[in-house]
Design a protein around this motif. Structure first.
Motif, PDB file in Angstrom:
ATOM      1  N   GLY A 251       0.776  -1.237   0.000  1.00 49.70           N
ATOM      2  CA  GLY A 251       0.000   0.000   0.000  1.00 49.70           C
ATOM      3  C   GLY A 251       0.802   1.278   0.000  1.00 49.70           C
ATOM      4  N   ILE A 252       2.117   1.206   0.261  1.00 49.30           N
ATOM      5  CA  ILE A 252       2.878   2.455   0.375  1.00 49.30           C
ATOM      6  C   ILE A 252       3.125   3.113  -0.983  1.00 49.30           C
ATOM      7  N   LYS A 253       2.999   2.332  -2.058  1.00 53.85           N
ATOM      8  CA  LYS A 253       3.143   2.889  -3.398  1.00 53.85           C
ATOM      9  C   LYS A 253       1.758   3.214  -3.947  1.00 53.85           C
ATOM     10  N   GLY A 254       1.676   4.148  -4.833  1.00 56.13           N
ATOM     11  CA  GLY A 254       0.398   4.508  -5.435  1.00 56.13           C
ATOM     12  C   GLY A 254      -0.022   3.552  -6.527  1.00 56.13           C
ATOM     13  N   ILE A 255       0.770   2.501  -6.748  1.00 58.21           N
ATOM     14  CA  ILE A 255       0.503   1.584  -7.853  1.00 58.21           C
ATOM     15  C   ILE A 255      -0.727   0.730  -7.569  1.00 58.21           C
ATOM     16  N   ILE A 256      -0.876   0.332  -6.326  1.00 60.00           N
ATOM     17  CA  ILE A 256      -1.949  -0.582  -5.943  1.00 60.00           C
ATOM     18  C   ILE A 256      -2.833   0.113  -4.916  1.00 60.00           C
ATOM     19  N   VAL A 257      -4.136   0.075  -5.128  1.00 61.90           N
ATOM     20  CA  VAL A 257      -5.078   0.674  -4.182  1.00 61.90           C
ATOM     21  C   VAL A 257      -5.712  -0.440  -3.351  1.00 61.90           C
ATOM     22  N   LEU A 258      -5.495  -0.400  -2.059  1.00 61.10           N
ATOM     23  CA  LEU A 258      -6.030  -1.419  -1.151  1.00 61.10           C
ATOM     24  C   LEU A 258      -7.078  -0.794  -0.236  1.00 61.10           C
ATOM     25  N   THR A 259      -8.140  -1.541   0.036  1.00 59.06           N
ATOM     26  CA  THR A 259      -9.168  -1.063   0.979  1.00 59.06           C
ATOM     27  C   THR A 259      -9.385  -2.096   2.069  1.00 59.06           C
ATOM     28  N   ILE A 260     -10.215  -3.100   1.790  1.00 56.71           N
ATOM     29  CA  ILE A 260     -10.554  -4.086   2.819  1.00 56.71           C
ATOM     30  C   ILE A 260      -9.355  -4.949   3.197  1.00 56.71           C
ATOM     31  N   SER A 261      -8.306  -4.983   2.354  1.00 56.12           N
ATOM     32  CA  SER A 261      -7.118  -5.791   2.664  1.00 56.12           C
ATOM     33  C   SER A 261      -6.490  -5.393   3.987  1.00 56.12           C
ATOM     34  N   TRP A 262      -6.662  -4.119   4.407  1.00 57.71           N
ATOM     35  CA  TRP A 262      -6.100  -3.690   5.681  1.00 57.71           C
ATOM     36  C   TRP A 262      -6.733  -4.438   6.856  1.00 57.71           C
ATOM     37  N   ALA A 263      -7.941  -4.993   6.667  1.00 53.40           N
ATOM     38  CA  ALA A 263      -8.631  -5.696   7.758  1.00 53.40           C
ATOM     39  C   ALA A 263      -8.317  -7.186   7.765  1.00 53.40           C
ATOM     40  N   PHE A 264      -7.477  -7.662   6.813  1.00 54.30           N
ATOM     41  CA  PHE A 264      -7.237  -9.101   6.697  1.00 54.30           C
ATOM     42  C   PHE A 264      -6.588  -9.666   7.967  1.00 54.30           C
ATOM     43  N   ALA A 265      -5.524  -9.038   8.435  1.00 52.07           N
ATOM     44  CA  ALA A 265      -4.837  -9.536   9.641  1.00 52.07           C
ATOM     45  C   ALA A 265      -5.739  -9.498  10.870  1.00 52.07           C
ATOM     46  N   PRO A 266      -6.515  -8.408  11.121  1.00 51.84           N
ATOM     47  CA  PRO A 266      -7.440  -8.424  12.267  1.00 51.84           C
ATOM     48  C   PRO A 266      -8.455  -9.557  12.201  1.00 51.84           C
ATOM     49  N   PHE A 267      -8.980  -9.833  10.992  1.00 51.91           N
ATOM     50  CA  PHE A 267      -9.956 -10.923  10.868  1.00 51.91           C
ATOM     51  C   PHE A 267      -9.300 -12.271  11.160  1.00 51.91           C
ATOM     52  N   ILE A 268      -8.080 -12.474  10.656  1.00 51.54           N
ATOM     53  CA  ILE A 268      -7.364 -13.731  10.928  1.00 51.54           C
ATOM     54  C   ILE A 268      -7.123 -13.902  12.420  1.00 51.54           C
ATOM     55  N   SER A 269      -6.817 -12.810  13.123  1.00 58.32           N
ATOM     56  CA  SER A 269      -6.511 -12.899  14.555  1.00 58.32           C
ATOM     57  C   SER A 269      -7.707 -13.375  15.371  1.00 58.32           C
ATOM     58  N   CYS A 270      -8.937 -13.188  14.863  1.00 60.86           N
ATOM     59  CA  CYS A 270     -10.136 -13.644  15.582  1.00 60.86           C
ATOM     60  C   CYS A 270     -10.139 -15.159  15.778  1.00 60.86           C
ATOM     61  N   LEU A 271      -9.442 -15.885  14.887  1.00 58.92           N
ATOM     62  CA  LEU A 271      -9.439 -17.347  14.948  1.00 58.92           C
ATOM     63  C   LEU A 271      -8.644 -17.881  16.136  1.00 58.92           C
ATOM     64  N   TYR A 272      -7.878 -17.015  16.798  1.00 59.86           N
ATOM     65  CA  TYR A 272      -7.077 -17.464  17.940  1.00 59.86           C
ATOM     66  C   TYR A 272      -7.851 -17.412  19.266  1.00 59.86           C
ATOM     67  N   TYR A 273      -9.119 -16.975  19.259  1.00 63.58           N
ATOM     68  CA  TYR A 273      -9.927 -16.872  20.482  1.00 63.58           C
ATOM     69  C   TYR A 273      -9.247 -15.983  21.537  1.00 63.58           C
ATOM     70  N   ASN A 274      -8.589 -14.923  21.083  1.00 62.76           N
ATOM     71  CA  ASN A 274      -7.827 -14.057  22.003  1.00 62.76           C
ATOM     72  C   ASN A 274      -8.229 -12.610  21.721  1.00 62.76           C
ATOM     73  N   LEU A 275      -9.100 -12.081  22.587  1.00 59.44           N
ATOM     74  CA  LEU A 275      -9.633 -10.739  22.367  1.00 59.44           C
ATOM     75  C   LEU A 275      -8.532  -9.685  22.384  1.00 59.44           C
ATOM     76  N   SER A 276      -7.597  -9.768  23.329  1.00 58.88           N
ATOM     77  CA  SER A 276      -6.507  -8.784  23.419  1.00 58.88           C
ATOM     78  C   SER A 276      -5.655  -8.801  22.153  1.00 58.88           C
ATOM     79  N   LEU A 277      -5.344 -10.004  21.663  1.00 61.03           N
ATOM     80  CA  LEU A 277      -4.549 -10.124  20.437  1.00 61.03           C
ATOM     81  C   LEU A 277      -5.263  -9.466  19.260  1.00 61.03           C
ATOM     82  N   THR A 278      -6.578  -9.691  19.167  1.00 61.07           N
ATOM     83  CA  THR A 278      -7.350  -9.101  18.068  1.00 61.07           C
ATOM     84  C   THR A 278      -7.340  -7.583  18.138  1.00 61.07           C
TER      85      THR A 278
END
Length: 477
Positions: A96-123
């Protein structure tokens, strides 16, 4: 449940999710390769150095995570967990730091993956870190935006105009991930509670078996005396079982003074549960689980599946007409209230009956595809007894009159089960109901024939104290 067993579950879950993240990182390493190929083909332009940097970063992170995943040390599994989430966040940041690629929902990918660990603080931490990385990416990207390059805007002006949108998006991401993380953890805890009930019952059963084994020699020496006692005990057990039936029937009858259709519905579903169980076993399904003793237990426990309605206001339970949204939400609490009531029931049949009754009360409105309530669990996560109870409950509700609807025909009810196979109902249970069509027609006719006079008297009594029912008639259109 013992702490060691709970820890084992969390450790196994962390290992499994870590492996999935490692695979995602290796797959992500293909993205910069595609950039290079498209650039060489003249389809798109991505600086080769930029693409190679992303490729080296992704492969390096994936390799480190792979090495950590292959270890047996618990602490390294946690390191892999944190590193994997950081690696995904970093990959999105670099993209995302370059203007070549425009990202939107991809920024939420890691937070959504973290939900699978059953760890609210981690999320929460993961979401906050990704928010900070998103803002930084927008800052680094600002100088390369066309509006800035063309002199229409300054980098600072473009950054200030776009960051509020990022903040709003991440507020929604935070709320969603926070809810998902809490919900999955709460569901897990509830399942652990149910397993704890079962483990307690099995433990008591094993203790009793061990005690019988230790006294086996003494029992052999007094064989004649024991045979006499066994005969007396069998007679008493038969009496106890008969008394148990009478007590439960008495409870159901008492509920009939609270719910107009409660008594008939409870007995109807008990009969349908029995027929469905027999049909399943005859078809080769759940043959080990559905013994004669278990079918008897399920049929009896079915009489208590709606006991939670005793804690729902009577004006809602016996409302003439459809519920409002608020009334429906209150009615949906009766499965959890039923489990609470049954918690106070003394152990019956070494606690096995208690477990069955609580599961049928708590889960009989869950659906195979997860669209039910109160927890929205799906498939075989729903206990077998509750899946059978759900089918019997829906069947009787469809073909019997209610204050809010007319009964449908058995043919129409069977169509609903055909359409709901694999969606609302366990596929083999839905098939069992469909194949029972002829038996259901006879049972339903007998119920309506034998209950007609008694119900008419009951309805007149209810109308005396419930004026809102004065216009209600069975069969009225």
């Amino acid at each position: 449940m013992p702490i060691t067993e709970e820890d084992s579950f969390f450790t196994e879950n962390i290992v499994n999710i870590n492996k999935r993240i490692t695979k995602i990182l290796f797959c992500a390493s293909l993205v910069p390769i595609i950039f290079i190929i498209l650039t060489q083909a003249g389809v798109w332009y991505v600086p080769t150095g930029y693409a190679l940097m992303i490729f080296v970063y992704t492969v390096l992170m994936a390799t480190v995570c792979l090495i950590l995943d292959k270890t047996n040390k618990k602490v390294l599994h946690y390191v892999s967990m944190y590193l994997g989430l950081v690696a995904i966040s970093g990959f999105v940041f670099l993209m995302g730091i370059k203007g070549i690629i425009v990202l939107t929902i991809s920024w939420a990918f890691a937070p959504f993956i973290s939900c699978l660990y059953y760890n609210l603080s981690l999320t929460r931490i993961t979401t906050i870190i990704n928010f900070i990385l998103t803002v930084l990416a927008y800052w680094f990207r600002a100088p390369s935006v066309m509006l800035v390059i063309n002199g229409i805007q300054t980098p600072l002006r473009w950054f200030i105009e776009n960051v509020p949108g990022v903040i709003i998006e991440f507020v929604f991401v935070f709320l969603i991930t926070d809810f998902l993380s809490k919900r999955t953890y709460q569901t897990f805890r509830r399942l652990m509670s149910i397993n704890a009930d079962k483990d307690g019952a099995y433990k008591r059963l094993n203790e009793k078996t061990l005690e019988q084994f230790n006294t086996n020699k003494e029992l052999q020496e007094k064989n004649v005396y024991i045979e006499k006692l066994n005969a007396e005990l069998n007679s008493k057990n038969a009496g106890l079982n008969e008394n148990l039936h009478k007590i439960i029937e008495f409870v159901v009858t008492c509920l009939g003074y609270y719910d107009l259709f409660g008594v008939s519905h409870s007995y109807h579903t008990g009969k349908y549960v029995q027929e469905i169980c027999k049909k399943l076993r005859a078809g080769g399904h759940y043959t080990e689980e559905l013994t004669d003793e278990e079918i008897e237990r399920l049929m009896l426990a079915a009489l208590l599946h709606d006991v939670g309605k005793a804690r729902v206001p009577q004006t809602i339970v016996n409302k003439f007409g459809k519920y409002t949204d608020d009334e429906y939400e209150i009615m949906k609490t009766h499965p959890m209230e039923g489990r609470k009531i049954l918690e106070s029931m003394p152990p019956v049949d070494d606690g096995q009956f208690n477990i069955t009754a609580k599961e049928m009360a708590l889960y009989h409105h869950e659906r195979w595809d997860g669209s039910g309530y109160p927890y929205g669990i799906s498939g075989e996560t729903i206990p077998l007894c509750a899946r059978i109870m759900a089918a019997a409950d829906v069947l009787d509700a469809l073909i019997s009159p209610r204050l809010y609807k007319e009964p449908v025909t058995v043919d129409d009810a069977i169509k609903i089960f055909e359409e709901g196979k694999g969606k609302l109902f366990d596929p083999c249970i839905a098939e069992a109901v469909v194949s029972l069509k002829n038996e259901i027609i006879v049972i339903d006719r007998d119920f309506k024939t034998y209950e007609a006079a008694d119900f008419a008297d009951t309805l007149e009594l209810w109308k005396k104290y419930h004026p809102e029912l004065k216009d209600f008639k069975i069969g009225a259109k």
